[in-house]
Every structure is written in structure tokens, then in C-alpha cells.
Design an enzyme around this catalytic site. Structure first.
Site, PDB file in Angstrom:
ATOM      1  N   HIS A   1      -5.157  77.905  47.550  1.00 53.00           N
ATOM      2  CA  HIS A   1      -6.508  77.605  48.034  1.00 53.00           C
ATOM      3  C   HIS A   1      -7.512  77.699  46.886  1.00 53.00           C
ATOM      4  O   HIS A   1      -8.395  76.847  46.742  1.00 53.00           O
ATOM      5  CB  HIS A   1      -6.911  78.576  49.144  1.00 53.00           C
ATOM      6  CG  HIS A   1      -6.228  78.345  50.454  1.00 53.00           C
ATOM      7  ND1 HIS A   1      -6.368  77.182  51.165  1.00 53.00           N
ATOM      8  CD2 HIS A   1      -5.400  79.136  51.176  1.00 53.00           C
ATOM      9  CE1 HIS A   1      -5.660  77.256  52.281  1.00 53.00           C
ATOM     10  NE2 HIS A   1      -5.062  78.439  52.314  1.00 53.00           N
TER      11      HIS A   1
ATOM     12  N   THR B   1      -2.972  81.988  49.047  1.00 51.64           N
ATOM     13  CA  THR B   1      -4.362  82.216  48.652  1.00 51.64           C
ATOM     14  C   THR B   1      -4.642  81.604  47.286  1.00 51.64           C
ATOM     15  O   THR B   1      -5.707  81.008  47.054  1.00 51.64           O
ATOM     16  CB  THR B   1      -4.661  83.723  48.621  1.00 51.64           C
ATOM     17  OG1 THR B   1      -4.487  84.259  49.928  1.00 51.64           O
ATOM     18  CG2 THR B   1      -6.084  84.001  48.138  1.00 51.64           C
TER      19      THR B   1
END
Length: 347
Positions: free
Chosen positions: A43, A40
């Protein structure tokens, strides 16, 4: 305090000075010691479509951490200054149907630490007391930093009964690697894990996998034959998110097989639903950890199984000063080693 900061809707992060967060009456202020770098976070750094769909900057990312309680609000009762802690990164509303029924991991109003609110890539982070996990046993800063992804592995691996079962795991990233150790602890017979990274497959063998195969050169069906398996796998754990992984897993399951899906597909997946129906397969989506049954299981199996404790600890292959965060993110993005941890005592 120093913090990695996402100042706006563009690629990149900055190591900047930010105000120390102040705990509310039911909150805990934690001095961060170590943090793990998650997919995450990659990203968010890249500011790709996935990041754009999940958050609105500015924000301090980071949700995998280990630290020391520095202060508590007036209403905090069970956490004290000096406790060594990690934290559940999903903050729930407490009022929706699932929360009131005790299924907090299914809250429809979940707010994620390091995504929708400031996280742990900083010298200090604030969490509600209800989300703080106190480590009552000796836990290293490196292991404490990966309790969050270890919880993903435990949640996924223990979703279905494993005693005497044949297990297929697709994706030998850090969570897949830890799932191997958990499946071995839980009594699986054969454990096969797939990937295309030879270093990660080598790590999987040390975690207890019977076979760690490169699907670029060896098929899952060949792995079954080499183990002398007469039928398909009983339990599957899809950890990779690769669009080819789940269809291949489905083709290699025994009738009545059960699949736990943690990996988020990177593109649409073409599933042969005829096999799912006629082979009576069960597919279950897994997200995060059960609150807090998974956390109890994590601590208990680490305490009771020295081999598993060592295996999970070995998933951390790189530890860097937080000041070298860019190198840490580069290592994590390469996807060839284990977990990368940043040390916030070295800025």
C-alpha cells in the site's frame, strides 16, 4: 546506511543513503539481516487511499524483520549486543487505560514501526527495548523475518478453543497458511481453507489443511458435505478481507460458532445480521499480536512442534537481495506464492 525511502506523497520507493538512526537511553539499535514484505508495504509503495490514510511521508517503511543488536542505550537492561532479535511493530503509550490494565495491544495511541516512524527496510532500525523480542532458540533469518505475521496467525488461531473443532479459514495468504499449521497444532478436527490461487491452495495442503478449495469452482457447503460434516463450522478465521468472504463464512457456521476477523475488508461488507443473531454467532476483530502473550506462544510452539516449525518456515517461498527489492515487491503483489523476504546483507 542504505534504506528504502518514501520521500513524499507519491507512488514509489527509493533505495537511498540515510543516516544511521541513533538509539535513545531506552532504545536498541539493530543491524537488519532480513525483512518480510507485508501488504501494508505494498500500500505504501502504491500510495493508494489506504496508505494516504495511515502515514505522512517521509518515512522508511518495513516492520517485519530479523537482525542482530548492534548497540544499546544506557537504560537498556535485558537486551545485549549480539542478541538475535525480531520486534513488535506496535509502540504503545504505556499510559492509556488499556496500557495500564496490561492490554497493550489495545492502546489508543499506538505508533506503528514503518508507518508513523522509520522502519526496518534499512541496514539499521531503532526500537524501544520493550518492543525487542530476543530469540533464545535457533531461528533462521528467514523465519525470524516473519515472526510479526506469524504472530498475527497465532493471535487469530488461538482466539477461540480449537480442540476437536471444525475450522474454516478464508484466505490462503501467508497468514492464513500459517493459521492452518497452528490450528492443526492446537487440535482441530477438520480444517478447510479457501482461496482462488491454486499455488497457495497447494501450499495450504502441505500445511495440514484437510481441504483447500478454490471458491471460484467449489462452494464451502460442498466442502462440508465431502467431509461428512452434519452441522456447520465451529470456528471461522477470516483472513482475506474479500467482501464476499465473511458473509459466506457466516452462512456456513454452526449455531454458536465463533469467528475471528483479521482480514481488512477492501470494501463495505453486507452481513445478514439476522443469521448472526438467531444463530448466536460471535464475531471478534483481531489486530496485530497480544503483547506479549502471543510472542511467548509463538516461540513455545515452534520449539515444541517440529512439524509446525517446518510448515511455518516453508511459508517463505522467495528470498532476494535487498538490492532487488523491486522484484521482491512485484512477487509479493502477484499474490500467488508465500512470503517474500529481502536479505539486507546483500545490497
Amino acid at each position: 546506511m542504505k534504506a528504502l525511502y518514501k520521500s513524499g506523497p507519491q507512488a514509489g520507493l527509493e533505495l537511498v543513503d540515510r543516516p544511521v538512526p541513533q538509539p535513545g537511553p531506552a532504545d536498541v539499535l539493530i543491524r537488519v539481516i532480513t525483512t518480510g514484505i507485508c501488504g501494508t508495504d505494498l500500500h505504501i509503495q502504491s500510495w493508494d487511499k489506504a496508505a494516504q490514510a495511515m502515514l505522512t511521508p517521509p518515512v522508511i517503511p518495513g516492520h517485519e524483520f530479523y537482525g542482530e543488536v548492534a548497540a544499546t542505550g544506557d537504560e537498556v537492561r535485558n537486551v545485549t549486543v549480539g542478541d538475535m532479535v525480531s520486534g513488535e511493530g506496535h509502540i504503545v503509550c504505556g499510559l492509556c487505560r488499556n496500557c495500564r490494565a496490561g492490554r497493550r495491544q489495545l492502546c489508543i495511541h499506538t505508533v506503528s514501526v514503518g508507518v508513523q516512524r522509520d522502519g526496518a527496510f534499512a541496514e539499521y532500525v531503532v526500537l524501544p527495548e520493550s518492543n525487542v523480542w530476543v530469540h533464545h532458540e535457533a531461528i533462521t533469518p528467514e523465519l525470524g523475518a516473519i515472526f510479526d505475521p506469524f504472530g498475527n496467525a497465532v493471535h487469530t488461531a488461538l482466539t477461540f478453543r480449537l480442540v476437536g473443532e471444525d475450522v474454516l479459514i478464508t484466505g490462503a495468504g501467508p497468514i492464513g497458511l500459517m493459521a492452518v499449521a497452528v490450528a492443526r497444532h492446537a487440535g482441530a478436527r477438520f480444517i478447510v481453507i479457501t482461496d482462488v490461487s491454486e499455488p497457495r491452495l497447494a501450499l495450504a495442503r502441505t500445511m495440514g489443511a484437510d481441504l483447500a478449495i478454490n471458491v471460484g469452482t467449489t462452494s464451502v457447503s460442498e466442502a462440508q458435505r465431502s467431509l461428512g460434516m452434519k452441522e456447520g463450522f465451529d470456528v471461522g478465521m477470516e483472513m482475506s478481507g474479500h467482501p464476499a468472504a465473511l458473509p459466506d463464512m457466516i452462512r456456513n457456521m454452526n449455531h454458536g460458532g465463533r469467528i475471528a476477523m483479521l482480514g481488512l475488508p477492501s470494501s463495505p461488507v453486507d452481513i445478514d445480521w439476522g443469521i448472526v443473531v438467531t444463530h448466536m454467532l460471535t464475531l471478534k476483530g483481531i489486530y496485530g499480536r497480544e503483547m506479549f502473550e502471543t510472542w511467548n506462544a509463538m516461540s513455545a510452539i515452534l520449539q515444541s512442534d517440529a512439524r509446525l516449525h517446518a510448515a511455518v518456515s516453508s511459508v517463505v517461498t522467495d528470498k532476494l537481495p535487498a538490492a532487488e527489492w523491486e522484484r521482491g515487491f512485484d512477487l509479493a503483489r502477484q499474490g500467488v506464492g508465500g512470503k517474500v523476504v529481502l536479505d539486507w546483507t546483500e545490497i
